[in-house]
Design a protein around this motif. Structure first.
Motif, PDB file in Angstrom:
ATOM      1  N   GLU A 181      11.016   4.480   9.069  1.00  0.00           N
ATOM      2  CA  GLU A 181      10.903   3.613  10.241  1.00  0.00           C
ATOM      3  C   GLU A 181       9.474   3.574  10.759  1.00  0.00           C
ATOM      4  OE1 GLU A 181      13.004   1.676  11.475  1.00  0.00           O
ATOM      5  OE2 GLU A 181      14.977   2.309  10.779  1.00  0.00           O
ATOM      6  N   ARG A 182       8.806   4.708  10.796  1.00  0.00           N
ATOM      7  CA  ARG A 182       7.433   4.752  11.302  1.00  0.00           C
ATOM      8  C   ARG A 182       6.476   4.016  10.364  1.00  0.00           C
ATOM      9  NH1 ARG A 182       5.514  10.515  12.835  1.00  0.00           N
ATOM     10  NH2 ARG A 182       3.809   9.245  13.644  1.00  0.00           N
ATOM     11  N   VAL A 183       6.744   4.099   9.060  1.00  0.00           N
ATOM     12  CA  VAL A 183       5.921   3.349   8.112  1.00  0.00           C
ATOM     13  C   VAL A 183       6.117   1.853   8.316  1.00  0.00           C
ATOM     14  CG1 VAL A 183       5.605   2.828   5.665  1.00  0.00           C
ATOM     15  CG2 VAL A 183       5.824   5.192   6.407  1.00  0.00           C
ATOM     16  N   PHE A 184       7.363   1.417   8.525  1.00  0.00           N
ATOM     17  CA  PHE A 184       7.624  -0.008   8.717  1.00  0.00           C
ATOM     18  C   PHE A 184       6.863  -0.547   9.924  1.00  0.00           C
ATOM     19  CE2 PHE A 184      12.133   0.597   6.778  1.00  0.00           C
ATOM     20  CZ  PHE A 184      11.551   0.802   5.543  1.00  0.00           C
ATOM     21  N   VAL A 185       6.808   0.231  10.982  1.00  0.00           N
ATOM     22  CA  VAL A 185       6.145  -0.223  12.205  1.00  0.00           C
ATOM     23  C   VAL A 185       4.628  -0.213  12.059  1.00  0.00           C
ATOM     24  CG1 VAL A 185       5.775   0.311  14.645  1.00  0.00           C
ATOM     25  CG2 VAL A 185       8.070   0.503  13.658  1.00  0.00           C
ATOM     26  N   GLY A 186       4.104   0.825  11.425  1.00  0.00           N
ATOM     27  CA  GLY A 186       2.653   0.987  11.407  1.00  0.00           C
ATOM     28  C   GLY A 186       1.936   0.358  10.242  1.00  0.00           C
ATOM     29  N   ASP A 190       1.514  13.083  13.275  1.00  0.00           N
ATOM     30  CA  ASP A 190       0.627  12.352  12.365  1.00  0.00           C
ATOM     31  C   ASP A 190       0.793  10.854  12.596  1.00  0.00           C
ATOM     32  OD1 ASP A 190      -0.945  11.440  10.253  1.00  0.00           O
ATOM     33  OD2 ASP A 190      -0.377  13.155   8.995  1.00  0.00           O
ATOM     34  N   THR A 191      -0.295  10.184  12.901  1.00  0.00           N
ATOM     35  CA  THR A 191      -0.261   8.735  13.155  1.00  0.00           C
ATOM     36  C   THR A 191      -0.875   7.944  12.011  1.00  0.00           C
ATOM     37  OG1 THR A 191      -2.372   8.888  14.343  1.00  0.00           O
ATOM     38  CG2 THR A 191      -0.346   9.079  15.639  1.00  0.00           C
ATOM     39  N   ASP A 192      -1.350   8.605  10.979  1.00  0.00           N
ATOM     40  CA  ASP A 192      -1.965   7.920   9.849  1.00  0.00           C
ATOM     41  C   ASP A 192      -0.862   7.390   8.936  1.00  0.00           C
ATOM     42  OD1 ASP A 192      -3.213   7.286   7.362  1.00  0.00           O
ATOM     43  OD2 ASP A 192      -4.938   8.485   7.968  1.00  0.00           O
ATOM     44  N   VAL A 193      -0.783   6.067   8.806  1.00  0.00           N
ATOM     45  CA  VAL A 193       0.263   5.463   7.985  1.00  0.00           C
ATOM     46  C   VAL A 193       0.111   5.869   6.528  1.00  0.00           C
ATOM     47  CG1 VAL A 193       1.221   3.268   7.190  1.00  0.00           C
ATOM     48  CG2 VAL A 193       0.516   3.524   9.564  1.00  0.00           C
ATOM     49  N   GLY A 194      -1.130   6.040   6.094  1.00  0.00           N
ATOM     50  CA  GLY A 194      -1.337   6.473   4.717  1.00  0.00           C
ATOM     51  C   GLY A 194      -0.719   7.830   4.450  1.00  0.00           C
ATOM     52  N   HIS A 195      -0.881   8.759   5.408  1.00  0.00           N
ATOM     53  CA  HIS A 195      -0.266  10.084   5.254  1.00  0.00           C
ATOM     54  C   HIS A 195       1.253   9.985   5.242  1.00  0.00           C
ATOM     55  CE1 HIS A 195      -4.111  12.097   7.065  1.00  0.00           C
ATOM     56  NE2 HIS A 195      -4.294  11.612   5.850  1.00  0.00           N
ATOM     57  N   MET A 213      -4.317   1.431  -0.334  1.00  0.00           N
ATOM     58  CA  MET A 213      -3.128   1.052   0.425  1.00  0.00           C
ATOM     59  C   MET A 213      -2.107   0.359  -0.470  1.00  0.00           C
ATOM     60  SD  MET A 213      -1.728   1.334   3.342  1.00  0.00           S
ATOM     61  CE  MET A 213      -3.072   1.697   4.481  1.00  0.00           C
ATOM     62  N   ARG A 214      -2.575  -0.337  -1.474  1.00  0.00           N
ATOM     63  CA  ARG A 214      -1.636  -0.956  -2.422  1.00  0.00           C
ATOM     64  C   ARG A 214      -0.770   0.109  -3.105  1.00  0.00           C
ATOM     65  NH1 ARG A 214      -3.410  -3.773  -8.140  1.00  0.00           N
ATOM     66  NH2 ARG A 214      -1.314  -3.882  -9.027  1.00  0.00           N
ATOM     67  N   GLY A 215      -1.412   1.215  -3.468  1.00  0.00           N
ATOM     68  CA  GLY A 215      -0.638   2.306  -4.046  1.00  0.00           C
ATOM     69  C   GLY A 215       0.397   2.843  -3.068  1.00  0.00           C
ATOM     70  N   HIS A 216       0.046   2.915  -1.774  1.00  0.00           N
ATOM     71  CA  HIS A 216       1.010   3.377  -0.762  1.00  0.00           C
ATOM     72  C   HIS A 216       2.176   2.394  -0.639  1.00  0.00           C
ATOM     73  CE1 HIS A 216      -1.673   6.525   0.079  1.00  0.00           C
ATOM     74  NE2 HIS A 216      -2.426   5.943   0.986  1.00  0.00           N
ATOM     75  N   VAL A 217       1.867   1.099  -0.695  1.00  0.00           N
ATOM     76  CA  VAL A 217       2.933   0.100  -0.601  1.00  0.00           C
ATOM     77  C   VAL A 217       3.902   0.240  -1.769  1.00  0.00           C
ATOM     78  CG1 VAL A 217       3.408  -2.384  -0.706  1.00  0.00           C
ATOM     79  CG2 VAL A 217       1.573  -1.531   0.753  1.00  0.00           C
ATOM     80  N   ASP A 218       3.387   0.402  -2.974  1.00  0.00           N
ATOM     81  CA  ASP A 218       4.255   0.587  -4.146  1.00  0.00           C
ATOM     82  C   ASP A 218       5.109   1.841  -4.004  1.00  0.00           C
ATOM     83  OD1 ASP A 218       3.350  -1.697  -5.345  1.00  0.00           O
ATOM     84  OD2 ASP A 218       1.849  -0.682  -6.580  1.00  0.00           O
ATOM     85  N   ALA A 219       4.501   2.930  -3.509  1.00  0.00           N
ATOM     86  CA  ALA A 219       5.244   4.182  -3.361  1.00  0.00           C
ATOM     87  C   ALA A 219       6.353   4.048  -2.327  1.00  0.00           C
ATOM     88  CB  ALA A 219       4.284   5.314  -2.983  1.00  0.00           C
ATOM     89  N   VAL A 220       6.063   3.379  -1.207  1.00  0.00           N
ATOM     90  CA  VAL A 220       7.088   3.198  -0.178  1.00  0.00           C
ATOM     91  C   VAL A 220       8.206   2.301  -0.692  1.00  0.00           C
ATOM     92  CG1 VAL A 220       7.536   2.217   2.104  1.00  0.00           C
ATOM     93  CG2 VAL A 220       5.505   3.611   1.729  1.00  0.00           C
ATOM     94  N   HIS A 221       7.862   1.264  -1.428  1.00  0.00           N
ATOM     95  CA  HIS A 221       8.891   0.373  -1.974  1.00  0.00           C
ATOM     96  C   HIS A 221       9.836   1.139  -2.902  1.00  0.00           C
ATOM     97  CE1 HIS A 221      10.832  -3.162  -3.578  1.00  0.00           C
ATOM     98  NE2 HIS A 221      10.473  -2.814  -4.805  1.00  0.00           N
ATOM     99  N   ALA A 272      -2.055  -1.334   9.916  1.00  0.00           N
ATOM    100  CA  ALA A 272      -2.930  -0.487   9.110  1.00  0.00           C
ATOM    101  C   ALA A 272      -3.522  -1.241   7.926  1.00  0.00           C
ATOM    102  CB  ALA A 272      -2.152   0.739   8.606  1.00  0.00           C
ATOM    103  N   CYS A 273      -2.927  -2.362   7.543  1.00  0.00           N
ATOM    104  CA  CYS A 273      -3.416  -3.110   6.384  1.00  0.00           C
ATOM    105  C   CYS A 273      -4.457  -4.159   6.755  1.00  0.00           C
ATOM    106  CB  CYS A 273      -2.240  -3.797   5.677  1.00  0.00           C
ATOM    107  SG  CYS A 273      -1.112  -2.654   4.847  1.00  0.00           S
TER     108      CYS A 273
END
Length: 834
Positions: free
Chosen positions: A589-594, A550-555, A610-618, A598-599
């Protein structure tokens, strides 16, 4: 009187046909009286013939109605049918009468093997409670005499006819009530049948003769009454009736819906009846008894019986005398348990009022309507709030039936019953909350069982928010057993013979067929919650495979939080989560790179997502850093052991903050994401207030389009993350927002207004009020206040030690430090405050 004499006095020649209204206490009493008087040699009952072998279980002491006969297709357990029975159901009374006198009792309706297959061939949706269309008159006080459940336990043909067909279906009760001069069919039935008293042995058959005559007239006028399946069902009933007469002679009694009596009395040939049954589809079925509930009886659609007041009916059936007085006494007891003041005088006055209302309304005895009005006026003092409690607890009731262990059941059902007993987790019809402490073995076992059942689609319990604690060792569940869960158990039986084995197989199959990465991570989380160590390796392999492809950063961002939550669950449940931590670190690590690429160049909707994804990753990175080092591994580490050391935790956070800095300064990134990145860095202490103010000043400069600036503000102070308090306590930021807003051109103001309203509408009313007051003062007055205090705007010039000391005794009490040296404790608290 001899048996033959009694039989000769029954109405009409041939078999004794007792036409009833299903789930009617008056019909049940009349059936018992007629059977006592006629003493037939066999009793035939409307119901599926496959249940004949289950009849003896009705005499088991552990069998307590309400119960239901459940039939389901062997190869498709979800295709099922119920025939619910209460203790006031005429069919149940007939079964019990036959068993007590050792008289054969048999069911004569169309076999379930045809009914289930019939619905499938017509594309009928079955075994999905509550999906059947409502019928005219559905949900009334009682189902009418002809509108009894069909061979699938539902209102006949409710899902099989078009709306026009349903409109043409005749309501026998309404027709008879209208002929008698009543405008309410329910009131007519209560007056004529339910309140009929004083009948001796001489006329016990008279009501059935009258009903048969009335139904005969209706069927001459309306034919099948819009029920196309009835002729087929009645043909089968006639064949079974002829077979019973050949075996037992004429002394055979039939208990069925009154609508069918004229058809059973009709003279037809065997060949004609068999012709109607020729070519019916078949499906292999299993049948058993299952517990039922009063609440399910009260439903008019789905698997319900349309009886709005099963608790009231049960009371009428069981009360030996003075039913109104006994009912109101029961109501008074319930209200006293709820700390309402109800005296004996209240009960006496309520009885008098109910009787007076019955006289004024021209009724022979008070019915449910009169007693309800009396309860509202006298016992509830005109309030509908306690009246709703009376309706829920007494009029409907929360009774859950029981079936004996000897009843047939799939192996999974038997294992579930064993687990329920072992864990002391009894199914109940009334919804209740269950608080679990996962540090205790019994509560941990209960949690695993409930999570396994949810994984199998058996929704006995639903997770709820814990009120007393936010720790991961605490769980709260809402439990409520619904009868159709028996169908779900039968469906889940294809996965295994035990709950654990079935849940493991279901999880493995789900991992193999999952299409989205987030689905697999959610499945891994369920495996940890449910305690399925055998399924976890299969799920982890599927997770690693999909994460690599999976290459989709959102996923990837959607999948990471579930994995990190699973790591924390392992702490409480003692599960080895090393493999899970390895995948989580790799995903991070893959999220940090991609994430930065993606933004770029996102529209408003995509940026908000994508803002929701950023909050979730944080949040996930923060939780990943808090988990115990010995439970986490990474793909590789400096020492080659694979264990993610404390320095590895700090490294993950450091790299994440670097990603946020990149987002905050990249102009191609939408404003809402840049603002959110700056806010996270500010909260983390990686960005000073001066730098945050500088970045805000740049964004709110005249050269930035107003819409972009508003989006940046939305990301910086929007949401429920305390942005309002940030503006309250840092008046420089508030001043920047205020100055920018007052300088927005009129033509652009309407474009930025929706964003600003969304930003500030989520603040608490007190925060909005404080911000408004600060803005009203204006920048000059705010600055003067800051100079007078000698510090930051909104703060005092120096620390108020007196106010801080006043808090220490309470903190010592909360932290259990009363037994320690006061000075040491205070020093600890002050140090913790720093």
């Amino acid at each position: 009187m001899t048996d033959d004499t009694a039989w000769r006095r029954s109405p009409g020649p041939g078999p004794l046909l007792l036409g009833v209204r299903h789930h009617g206490p008056g019909s049940a009493r009349a059936v018992r009286a007629a059977l006592d008087a006629a003493r037939p040699r066999a009793v035939l009952i409307e119901g599926p013939p496959e249940a004949d072998a289950l009849v003896p279980l009705a005499a088991d002491p552990e069998m307590r109605p309400p119960v239901a006969l459940l039939a389901h297709a062997v190869d498709e357990p979800g295709r099922s049918a119920f025939w619910p029975l209460a203790d006031f159901s005429p069919e149940w009374v007939a079964v019990r009468w036959a068993l007590e006198r050792e008289v054969p009792a048999r069911f004569i309706d169309l076999p379930a093997t045809h009914t289930l297959a019939w619905g499938r061939e017509e594309g009928e949706a079955v075994a999905i409670p509550g999906t059947e269309p409502d019928e005219p008159g559905a949900g009334r006080q009682k189902p009418d005499a002809a509108d009894e459940p069909d061979a699938r336990g539902r209102k006949p043909d409710a899902a099989d006819e078009s709306p026009t067909d349903r409109q043409l279906r005749v309501d026998p009760l309404a027709a008879l009530a209208e002929a008698a001069g009543y405008d309410d069919p329910e009131r007519w039935w209560e007056d004529v049948v339910e309140h009929r008293g004083g009948a001796g042995e001489r006329d016990v058959f008279a009501p059935f003769a009258a009903v048969e005559e009335a139904m005969g007239a209706l069927r001459e006028t309306y034919g099948a009454g819009g029920r196309d399946r009835d002729p087929v069902r009645e043909a089968h009933m006639r064949l079974r009736l002829r077979a019973a007469q050949r075996e037992f002679g004429e002394r055979v009694a039939v208990v069925c819906g009154a609508w069918h009596v004229p058809a059973l009395r009709a003279k037809t040939t065997v060949a004609a009846d068999r012709e109607l049954l020729k070519g019916l589809p078949k499906v292999k079925t299993d049948m058993t008894w299952v517990p039922w509930t009063n609440r399910r009886l009260a439903r008019a659609s789905g698997y319900g019986a349309g009886v709005d007041s099963p608790g009231w009916y049960g009371h009428l059936f069981r009360a030996p005398d003075r039913p109104v007085e006994r009912w109101l006494t029961k109501v008074a007891g319930l209200l006293r348990e709820e700390d309402r003041i109800v005296s004996s005088a209240h009960v006496i006055e309520a009885v008098r009022l109910a009787e007076t209302l019955a006289v004024m309304r021209g009724r022979p005895l008070p019915g449910l309507g009169e007693t309800t009005d009396a309860v509202r006026a006298v016992l509830c003092e005109g309030s509908d709030v306690p009246l709703a409690l009376v309706h829920d607890r007494l009029v409907v009731g929360d009774v859950l039936g029981e079936v004996p262990e000897a009843a047939p059941a799939v192996p999974l059902q038997r294992d579930l019953v064993r687990e329920q007993r072992r864990l002391r987790l009894k199914p109940e019809a009334l919804e209740r909350e269950l608080e679990l402490d996962l540090r205790k073995d019994t509560d941990a076992g209960r949690s695993r069982l409930l999570h396994r059942l949810r994984l199998l689609g058996i929704g006995w319990g639903e997770p709820a928010e814990s009120r007393g604690s936010t720790g991961t060792f605490r769980e709260t569940w809402r439990l409520r057993w619904e009868p159709e869960l028996s169908v779900r158990v039968a469906e889940a039986g294809v996965w295994g013979t035990t709950v654990e084995g079935a849940a493991t197989a279901r999880a493995e199959a789900g991992a193999e067929h999952a299409s989205a990465l987030a689905d697999v991570t959610g499945l891994a989380e369920h495996c940890l919650l449910a305690g399925l160590p055998d399924a976890l390796p299969v799920v982890m392999r599927a997770l690693a495979d999909r994460a690599a492809l999976d290459t989709d950063v959102g996923h990837l961002a959607q999948a990471l939080p579930a994995l990190v939550r699973s790591l924390r669950y392992g702490d409480v449940r003692g599960t080895d989560t090393r493999a899970l931590a390895e995948v989580a670190a790799g995903l991070a690590e893959r999220v940090f790179v991609g994430l930065p690429p993606a933004c770029a160049a996102l529209d408003a909707d995509a940026a908000e997502e994508m803002r929701g994804h950023v909050d979730a990753v944080h949040t996930a990175v923060g939780l990943l850093g808090e988990t115990a080092p010995e439970t986490q591994t990474a793909a590789a580490s400096a020492d080659g052991t694979g264990v993610l050391s404390p320095s590895g935790h700090r490294d993950l956070r450091r790299r994440w903050r670097a990603v946020l800095r990149t987002l905050s300064g990249r102009e191609t990134v939408p404003g809402v994401l840049r603002g959110r990145a700056v806010r996270i860095l500010l909260d983390e202490g990686e960005l000073g207030p001066e730098e945050a103010a500088r970045l805000m000043g740049l964004v709110l400069s005249p050269g930035t389009p107003p819409v972009d600036a508003a989006a940046w503000i939305e990301g910086f102070v929007g949401g429920s993350g305390g942005g309002g308090m940030l503006l309250v306590h840092d008046e420089r930021l508030l001043g920047l927002v205020d100055s920018w807003l007052t300088g927005v051109p009129a033509e652009a103001f309407t474009d930025v207004l929706p964003l600003l309203r969304r930003t500030f509408s989520v603040y608490e009313p007190g925060v909005r009020r404080t911000i408004g007051e600060l803005v009203r003062r204006g920048p000059g007055e705010r600055l003067q206040g800051a100079v007078q205090t000698g510090g930051m705007p909104g703060f005092g010039a120096e620390t108020d030690t007196g106010r801080a000391d006043a808090v220490l005794p309470v903190l010592r009490l909360l932290l259990g430090l009363d037994g320690r040296d006061v000075l040491d404790a205070d020093n600890d608290l002050v140090g913790a405050g720093r």
